[in-house]
Write a protein that holds these residues in place. Sequence first.
Motif, PDB file in Angstrom:
ATOM      1  N   ILE A   1     -57.348   4.734   1.462  1.00  0.00           N
ATOM      2  CA  ILE A   1     -58.685   4.318   0.729  1.00  0.00           C
ATOM      3  C   ILE A   1     -58.643   4.909  -0.815  1.00  0.00           C
ATOM      4  CG2 ILE A   1     -61.101   4.140   0.723  1.00  0.00           C
ATOM      5  CD1 ILE A   1     -61.036   5.152   3.679  1.00  0.00           C
ATOM      6  N   ASN A   2     -58.380   3.934  -1.647  1.00  0.00           N
ATOM      7  CA  ASN A   2     -58.527   4.596  -3.173  1.00  0.00           C
ATOM      8  C   ASN A   2     -59.412   3.434  -3.845  1.00  0.00           C
ATOM      9  OD1 ASN A   2     -57.096   2.200  -3.396  1.00  0.00           O
ATOM     10  ND2 ASN A   2     -55.171   3.331  -3.566  1.00  0.00           N
ATOM     11  N   GLU A   3     -59.468   3.306  -5.123  1.00  0.00           N
ATOM     12  CA  GLU A   3     -60.426   2.513  -6.012  1.00  0.00           C
ATOM     13  C   GLU A   3     -59.953   1.061  -5.877  1.00  0.00           C
ATOM     14  OE1 GLU A   3     -57.209   4.005  -8.596  1.00  0.00           O
ATOM     15  OE2 GLU A   3     -58.884   5.149  -7.712  1.00  0.00           O
ATOM     16  N   ASP A   4     -58.667   0.737  -5.270  1.00  0.00           N
ATOM     17  CA  ASP A   4     -58.391  -0.624  -5.300  1.00  0.00           C
ATOM     18  C   ASP A   4     -58.504  -1.202  -3.897  1.00  0.00           C
ATOM     19  OD1 ASP A   4     -56.912  -0.518  -7.502  1.00  0.00           O
ATOM     20  OD2 ASP A   4     -54.832   0.232  -6.775  1.00  0.00           O
ATOM     21  N   GLY A   5     -58.938  -0.524  -2.937  1.00  0.00           N
ATOM     22  CA  GLY A   5     -59.284  -0.880  -1.586  1.00  0.00           C
ATOM     23  C   GLY A   5     -58.994   0.057  -0.429  1.00  0.00           C
ATOM     24  N   TYR A   6     -58.643  -0.906   0.885  1.00  0.00           N
ATOM     25  CA  TYR A   6     -58.040  -0.237   2.035  1.00  0.00           C
ATOM     26  C   TYR A   6     -56.574  -0.700   2.204  1.00  0.00           C
ATOM     27  CZ  TYR A   6     -63.159   0.718   2.112  1.00  0.00           C
ATOM     28  OH  TYR A   6     -64.138   1.119   2.140  1.00  0.00           O
ATOM     29  N   ASP A   7     -55.749   0.312   2.577  1.00  0.00           N
ATOM     30  CA  ASP A   7     -54.445  -0.102   2.872  1.00  0.00           C
ATOM     31  C   ASP A   7     -54.068   0.492   4.356  1.00  0.00           C
ATOM     32  OD1 ASP A   7     -51.807  -0.767   2.772  1.00  0.00           O
ATOM     33  OD2 ASP A   7     -51.261   0.771   1.366  1.00  0.00           O
ATOM     34  N   LEU A   8     -54.278  -0.358   5.208  1.00  0.00           N
ATOM     35  CA  LEU A   8     -53.967   0.242   6.554  1.00  0.00           C
ATOM     36  C   LEU A   8     -52.390  -0.147   6.914  1.00  0.00           C
ATOM     37  CD1 LEU A   8     -54.896   1.093   9.540  1.00  0.00           C
ATOM     38  CD2 LEU A   8     -55.471  -1.108   9.803  1.00  0.00           C
ATOM     39  N   ARG A   9     -51.648   0.955   7.142  1.00  0.00           N
ATOM     40  CA  ARG A   9     -50.017   0.916   7.564  1.00  0.00           C
ATOM     41  C   ARG A   9     -49.791   1.358   8.822  1.00  0.00           C
ATOM     42  NH1 ARG A   9     -46.281   2.982   3.266  1.00  0.00           N
ATOM     43  NH2 ARG A   9     -46.815   5.212   4.129  1.00  0.00           N
ATOM     44  N   THR A  10     -49.042   0.403   9.690  1.00  0.00           N
ATOM     45  CA  THR A  10     -48.849   0.777  11.221  1.00  0.00           C
ATOM     46  C   THR A  10     -47.364   0.853  11.273  1.00  0.00           C
ATOM     47  OG1 THR A  10     -49.477  -1.067  11.916  1.00  0.00           O
ATOM     48  CG2 THR A  10     -51.242   0.385  12.160  1.00  0.00           C
ATOM     49  N   TRP A  11     -46.741   0.864  12.471  1.00  0.00           N
ATOM     50  CA  TRP A  11     -45.318   0.648  12.805  1.00  0.00           C
ATOM     51  C   TRP A  11     -44.984  -0.650  12.237  1.00  0.00           C
ATOM     52  CZ3 TRP A  11     -43.128   2.938  17.554  1.00  0.00           C
ATOM     53  CH2 TRP A  11     -43.293   4.422  17.671  1.00  0.00           C
ATOM     54  N   PHE A  12     -45.586  -1.703  12.684  1.00  0.00           N
ATOM     55  CA  PHE A  12     -45.397  -3.285  12.488  1.00  0.00           C
ATOM     56  C   PHE A  12     -46.144  -4.004  11.598  1.00  0.00           C
ATOM     57  CE2 PHE A  12     -44.061  -1.598  16.725  1.00  0.00           C
ATOM     58  CZ  PHE A  12     -42.809  -1.695  16.676  1.00  0.00           C
ATOM     59  N   LYS A  13     -47.064  -3.559  11.158  1.00  0.00           N
ATOM     60  CA  LYS A  13     -47.970  -4.382  10.242  1.00  0.00           C
ATOM     61  C   LYS A  13     -48.655  -3.486   9.174  1.00  0.00           C
ATOM     62  CE  LYS A  13     -51.548  -6.289  12.653  1.00  0.00           C
ATOM     63  NZ  LYS A  13     -52.637  -6.978  13.266  1.00  0.00           N
ATOM     64  N   ARG A  14     -48.914  -4.292   7.806  1.00  0.00           N
ATOM     65  CA  ARG A  14     -49.668  -3.594   6.858  1.00  0.00           C
ATOM     66  C   ARG A  14     -50.805  -4.537   6.461  1.00  0.00           C
ATOM     67  NH1 ARG A  14     -46.747  -0.936   1.865  1.00  0.00           N
ATOM     68  NH2 ARG A  14     -48.572   0.312   1.255  1.00  0.00           N
ATOM     69  N   GLN A  15     -52.018  -4.197   6.227  1.00  0.00           N
ATOM     70  CA  GLN A  15     -53.002  -4.903   6.048  1.00  0.00           C
ATOM     71  C   GLN A  15     -53.978  -4.219   4.910  1.00  0.00           C
ATOM     72  OE1 GLN A  15     -55.364  -4.449   9.500  1.00  0.00           O
ATOM     73  NE2 GLN A  15     -54.669  -6.472  10.315  1.00  0.00           N
ATOM     74  N   ARG A  16     -53.998  -5.076   3.647  1.00  0.00           N
ATOM     75  CA  ARG A  16     -54.614  -4.406   2.583  1.00  0.00           C
ATOM     76  C   ARG A  16     -55.839  -5.269   2.283  1.00  0.00           C
ATOM     77  NH1 ARG A  16     -49.237  -4.609  -0.966  1.00  0.00           N
ATOM     78  NH2 ARG A  16     -48.476  -2.771   0.134  1.00  0.00           N
ATOM     79  N   PHE A  17     -56.897  -4.879   1.993  1.00  0.00           N
ATOM     80  CA  PHE A  17     -58.175  -5.271   1.691  1.00  0.00           C
ATOM     81  C   PHE A  17     -58.992  -4.654   0.386  1.00  0.00           C
ATOM     82  CE2 PHE A  17     -57.571  -5.995   6.073  1.00  0.00           C
ATOM     83  CZ  PHE A  17     -57.955  -7.469   6.212  1.00  0.00           C
ATOM     84  N   ARG A  18     -59.267  -5.401  -0.630  1.00  0.00           N
ATOM     85  CA  ARG A  18     -60.036  -4.896  -1.598  1.00  0.00           C
ATOM     86  C   ARG A  18     -61.640  -4.870  -1.314  1.00  0.00           C
ATOM     87  NH1 ARG A  18     -57.270  -8.935  -5.747  1.00  0.00           N
ATOM     88  NH2 ARG A  18     -59.648  -9.180  -6.048  1.00  0.00           N
ATOM     89  N   HIS A  19     -62.153  -3.597  -2.198  1.00  0.00           N
ATOM     90  CA  HIS A  19     -63.523  -3.497  -1.691  1.00  0.00           C
ATOM     91  C   HIS A  19     -64.321  -4.724  -2.059  1.00  0.00           C
ATOM     92  CE1 HIS A  19     -63.156   1.025  -1.760  1.00  0.00           C
ATOM     93  NE2 HIS A  19     -62.297   0.665  -2.730  1.00  0.00           N
TER      94      HIS A  19
END
Length: 158
Positions: free
Chosen positions: A75-93
Amino acid sequence: MKTTKGIRKGKQSVVVKPVWWRQAALTLFLFLCGFFFAFVDYVGPIISWVCTIIFGVLFLLSLLDQLVEWSRLRINEDGYDLRTWFKRQRFRHQEIDFFSSQTYLNRQLIILNLRKQAMEKFKLEDPAFPFPCAFGHPVEDVLAILQASLDKTPKKIS
């Protein structure tokens, strides 16, 4: 330094990592399963070899994940970056309305509720989106971190 309600500009990122002992237990379990099938031949040599290779590869992936910390939520000022083995999801605030939790199969699940503009951007019909990011931590603790870090400053969604 610009301050907002959630994450502050220039502030270090918040990182939620897997609980080390749970991941170590999974790694050990995968190693033992691969070791078991390497020496057991009553299921047939082909099945033993296939299971040994599969569990060996999963063991290596789990061990590497532990060493290089691949799975995480940043979690940073750009948003949320969820990274797992097979998937990556990014959401901005600005794409997130709020976080909530829901009971699903007798377990708490973190739900990310998207704004209408973000739903149109991602072509989703339901604003509730499951966000599996507890990594073995209590859901209430991770939910508190997520709610505290959400930047509610109005920004344009692009």
